[in-house]
Motif scaffolding. Structure first.
Motif, PDB file in Angstrom:
ATOM      1  N   CYS A 179     112.467 108.142  60.621  1.00  0.00           N
ATOM      2  CA  CYS A 179     113.903 108.418  60.772  1.00  0.00           C
ATOM      3  C   CYS A 179     114.200 109.406  61.891  1.00  0.00           C
ATOM      4  CB  CYS A 179     114.482 108.917  59.456  1.00  0.00           C
ATOM      5  SG  CYS A 179     114.552 107.630  58.194  1.00  0.00           S
ATOM      6  N   SER A 180     113.300 110.317  62.148  1.00  0.00           N
ATOM      7  CA  SER A 180     113.537 111.286  63.221  1.00  0.00           C
ATOM      8  C   SER A 180     113.209 110.701  64.589  1.00  0.00           C
ATOM      9  CB  SER A 180     112.745 112.568  62.987  1.00  0.00           C
ATOM     10  OG  SER A 180     111.357 112.310  63.073  1.00  0.00           O
ATOM     11  N   ALA A 181     112.473 109.592  64.629  1.00  0.00           N
ATOM     12  CA  ALA A 181     112.097 108.983  65.899  1.00  0.00           C
ATOM     13  C   ALA A 181     113.049 107.875  66.327  1.00  0.00           C
ATOM     14  CB  ALA A 181     110.675 108.431  65.811  1.00  0.00           C
ATOM     15  N   SER A 211     113.631 111.781  77.149  1.00  0.00           N
ATOM     16  CA  SER A 211     112.196 111.672  76.966  1.00  0.00           C
ATOM     17  C   SER A 211     111.828 112.001  75.521  1.00  0.00           C
ATOM     18  CB  SER A 211     111.495 112.642  77.914  1.00  0.00           C
ATOM     19  OG  SER A 211     110.103 112.540  77.784  1.00  0.00           O
ATOM     20  N   VAL A 212     110.976 111.164  74.930  1.00  0.00           N
ATOM     21  CA  VAL A 212     110.497 111.399  73.573  1.00  0.00           C
ATOM     22  C   VAL A 212     108.973 111.347  73.574  1.00  0.00           C
ATOM     23  CG1 VAL A 212     112.544 110.534  72.387  1.00  0.00           C
ATOM     24  CG2 VAL A 212     110.705 108.955  72.982  1.00  0.00           C
ATOM     25  N   THR A 213     108.398 112.010  72.599  1.00  0.00           N
ATOM     26  CA  THR A 213     106.949 112.042  72.470  1.00  0.00           C
ATOM     27  C   THR A 213     106.553 111.408  71.153  1.00  0.00           C
ATOM     28  OG1 THR A 213     106.851 114.074  73.762  1.00  0.00           O
ATOM     29  CG2 THR A 213     104.933 113.552  72.427  1.00  0.00           C
ATOM     30  N   TRP A 214     105.530 110.552  71.203  1.00  0.00           N
ATOM     31  CA  TRP A 214     104.962 109.956  70.001  1.00  0.00           C
ATOM     32  C   TRP A 214     103.487 110.340  69.981  1.00  0.00           C
ATOM     33  CZ3 TRP A 214     106.722 108.663  65.638  1.00  0.00           C
ATOM     34  CH2 TRP A 214     106.000 107.856  64.764  1.00  0.00           C
ATOM     35  N   PRO A 215     103.049 111.011  68.926  1.00  0.00           N
ATOM     36  CA  PRO A 215     101.710 111.613  68.930  1.00  0.00           C
ATOM     37  C   PRO A 215     100.540 110.638  68.850  1.00  0.00           C
ATOM     38  CG  PRO A 215     102.761 111.922  66.799  1.00  0.00           C
ATOM     39  CD  PRO A 215     103.790 111.310  67.712  1.00  0.00           C
ATOM     40  N   ARG A 216     100.798 109.378  68.524  1.00  0.00           N
ATOM     41  CA  ARG A 216      99.690 108.427  68.391  1.00  0.00           C
ATOM     42  C   ARG A 216      99.745 107.371  69.492  1.00  0.00           C
ATOM     43  NH1 ARG A 216     101.065 110.169  63.593  1.00  0.00           N
ATOM     44  NH2 ARG A 216     102.650 108.710  62.944  1.00  0.00           N
ATOM     45  N   GLY A 217      98.593 106.847  69.826  1.00  0.00           N
ATOM     46  CA  GLY A 217      98.517 105.791  70.827  1.00  0.00           C
ATOM     47  C   GLY A 217      98.129 106.330  72.191  1.00  0.00           C
ATOM     48  N   ASP A 218      97.944 105.412  73.120  1.00  0.00           N
ATOM     49  CA  ASP A 218      97.527 105.774  74.473  1.00  0.00           C
ATOM     50  C   ASP A 218      98.630 106.486  75.241  1.00  0.00           C
ATOM     51  OD1 ASP A 218      95.167 104.508  73.897  1.00  0.00           O
ATOM     52  OD2 ASP A 218      95.721 102.648  74.914  1.00  0.00           O
ATOM     53  N   ARG A 219      99.828 106.009  75.070  1.00  0.00           N
ATOM     54  CA  ARG A 219     100.977 106.558  75.793  1.00  0.00           C
ATOM     55  C   ARG A 219     101.707 107.482  74.841  1.00  0.00           C
ATOM     56  NH1 ARG A 219     105.523 102.614  78.419  1.00  0.00           N
ATOM     57  NH2 ARG A 219     106.881 104.219  79.253  1.00  0.00           N
ATOM     58  N   ARG A 220     101.913 108.711  75.240  1.00  0.00           N
ATOM     59  CA  ARG A 220     102.515 109.680  74.326  1.00  0.00           C
ATOM     60  C   ARG A 220     103.974 110.008  74.659  1.00  0.00           C
ATOM     61  NH1 ARG A 220      98.766 111.884  70.869  1.00  0.00           N
ATOM     62  NH2 ARG A 220      96.637 111.441  71.445  1.00  0.00           N
ATOM     63  N   LEU A 266     119.715 102.256  57.089  1.00  0.00           N
ATOM     64  CA  LEU A 266     119.690 102.307  58.555  1.00  0.00           C
ATOM     65  C   LEU A 266     120.397 103.560  59.072  1.00  0.00           C
ATOM     66  CD1 LEU A 266     120.345  98.554  59.452  1.00  0.00           C
ATOM     67  CD2 LEU A 266     118.187  99.821  59.630  1.00  0.00           C
ATOM     68  N   ASP A 267     121.346 104.064  58.296  1.00  0.00           N
ATOM     69  CA  ASP A 267     122.059 105.290  58.698  1.00  0.00           C
ATOM     70  C   ASP A 267     121.138 106.502  58.733  1.00  0.00           C
ATOM     71  OD1 ASP A 267     124.520 104.010  59.054  1.00  0.00           O
ATOM     72  OD2 ASP A 267     125.042 104.262  56.937  1.00  0.00           O
ATOM     73  N   ASP A 268     119.970 106.403  58.099  1.00  0.00           N
ATOM     74  CA  ASP A 268     119.000 107.503  58.120  1.00  0.00           C
ATOM     75  C   ASP A 268     118.278 107.617  59.461  1.00  0.00           C
ATOM     76  OD1 ASP A 268     119.644 108.030  55.475  1.00  0.00           O
ATOM     77  OD2 ASP A 268     117.916 106.925  54.681  1.00  0.00           O
ATOM     78  N   LEU A 269     118.391 106.590  60.309  1.00  0.00           N
ATOM     79  CA  LEU A 269     117.722 106.592  61.614  1.00  0.00           C
ATOM     80  C   LEU A 269     118.548 107.416  62.593  1.00  0.00           C
ATOM     81  CD1 LEU A 269     116.738 102.807  61.768  1.00  0.00           C
ATOM     82  CD2 LEU A 269     115.355 104.737  60.948  1.00  0.00           C
ATOM     83  N   THR A 270     118.179 108.669  62.740  1.00  0.00           N
ATOM     84  CA  THR A 270     118.987 109.620  63.516  1.00  0.00           C
ATOM     85  C   THR A 270     118.277 110.124  64.767  1.00  0.00           C
ATOM     86  OG1 THR A 270     118.177 111.447  62.163  1.00  0.00           O
ATOM     87  CG2 THR A 270     120.256 110.392  61.476  1.00  0.00           C
ATOM     88  N   GLY A 271     117.281 109.388  65.218  1.00  0.00           N
ATOM     89  CA  GLY A 271     116.527 109.796  66.402  1.00  0.00           C
ATOM     90  C   GLY A 271     117.356 109.706  67.675  1.00  0.00           C
ATOM     91  N   PRO A 272     116.795 110.147  68.785  1.00  0.00           N
ATOM     92  CA  PRO A 272     117.526 110.155  70.055  1.00  0.00           C
ATOM     93  C   PRO A 272     117.742 108.757  70.619  1.00  0.00           C
ATOM     94  CG  PRO A 272     115.243 110.802  70.399  1.00  0.00           C
ATOM     95  CD  PRO A 272     115.433 110.675  68.918  1.00  0.00           C
ATOM     96  N   ARG A 273     118.783 108.638  71.434  1.00  0.00           N
ATOM     97  CA  ARG A 273     119.073 107.373  72.141  1.00  0.00           C
ATOM     98  C   ARG A 273     118.696 107.455  73.597  1.00  0.00           C
ATOM     99  NH1 ARG A 273     124.213 103.947  70.782  1.00  0.00           N
ATOM    100  NH2 ARG A 273     123.112 102.861  72.421  1.00  0.00           N
ATOM    101  N   HIS A 274     118.614 108.672  74.131  1.00  0.00           N
ATOM    102  CA  HIS A 274     118.364 108.871  75.563  1.00  0.00           C
ATOM    103  C   HIS A 274     117.330 109.972  75.750  1.00  0.00           C
ATOM    104  CE1 HIS A 274     121.836 106.399  76.564  1.00  0.00           C
ATOM    105  NE2 HIS A 274     122.523 107.070  75.656  1.00  0.00           N
ATOM    106  N   HIS A 304     111.354  99.595  74.336  1.00  0.00           N
ATOM    107  CA  HIS A 304     110.659  98.574  73.545  1.00  0.00           C
ATOM    108  C   HIS A 304     109.292  99.063  73.089  1.00  0.00           C
ATOM    109  CE1 HIS A 304     113.681  95.906  75.357  1.00  0.00           C
ATOM    110  NE2 HIS A 304     113.485  95.159  74.286  1.00  0.00           N
ATOM    111  N   ALA A 305     108.536  99.634  74.006  1.00  0.00           N
ATOM    112  CA  ALA A 305     107.198 100.107  73.666  1.00  0.00           C
ATOM    113  C   ALA A 305     107.259 101.199  72.597  1.00  0.00           C
ATOM    114  CB  ALA A 305     106.486 100.624  74.917  1.00  0.00           C
ATOM    115  N   PHE A 306     108.167 102.140  72.769  1.00  0.00           N
ATOM    116  CA  PHE A 306     108.294 103.237  71.813  1.00  0.00           C
ATOM    117  C   PHE A 306     108.675 102.715  70.428  1.00  0.00           C
ATOM    118  CE2 PHE A 306     110.963 106.574  69.796  1.00  0.00           C
ATOM    119  CZ  PHE A 306     109.969 107.525  69.610  1.00  0.00           C
ATOM    120  N   TYR A 307     109.681 101.860  70.365  1.00  0.00           N
ATOM    121  CA  TYR A 307     110.140 101.358  69.072  1.00  0.00           C
ATOM    122  C   TYR A 307     109.065 100.520  68.377  1.00  0.00           C
ATOM    123  CZ  TYR A 307     114.730 103.366  68.771  1.00  0.00           C
ATOM    124  OH  TYR A 307     115.750 104.264  68.618  1.00  0.00           O
TER     125      TYR A 307
END
Length: 110
Positions: free
Chosen positions: A68-70, A31-40, A21-29, A51-54
């Protein structure tokens, strides 16, 4: 992972899980972008967007590095009881991190 007669596609989907779990170093606050799905784009300062992003990342991440980067460890632990990824995804996470499945961790996975 071996398949059994009657297994669904979801049960064979290769959900990725970090080594720690310590490898999960993504942002906490912010705007983030996720390349897949309807909402980016997601605003991590908004509870619904978190919730939607996770949930999208848990299901869609193709590599451990991408996952881990997300995701952020502290945010994942806070959100875990309310997240609703597919049960086979949850099973992979619980098999790797039993502390997520312990009584008192909340959620529908107990």
């Amino acid at each position: 992972m071996t398949t059994q007669p009657g297994d669904s596609y979801a049960s064979r989907f290769p959900y990725v899980v970090p080594h720690s779990l310590d490898d999960l170093t993504g942002p906490r606050h912010g705007s983030v972008t996720w390349p897949r799905g309807d909402r980016r784009t997601y605003d991590l300062d908004d509870a619904d967007a978190q919730h939607a992003f996770y949930e999208h990342v848990l299901v869609d991440a193709a590599t451990v590095t991408e996952l881990c980067s997300a995701l952020n460890k502290d945010l994942l632990l806070a959100l875990w009881p309310q997240l609703r990824p597919p049960r086979y995804c949850v099973r992979r996470w619980h098999d790797t991190f039993p502390e997520l499945a312990t009584p008192g961790s909340g959620g529908i996975w107990q």
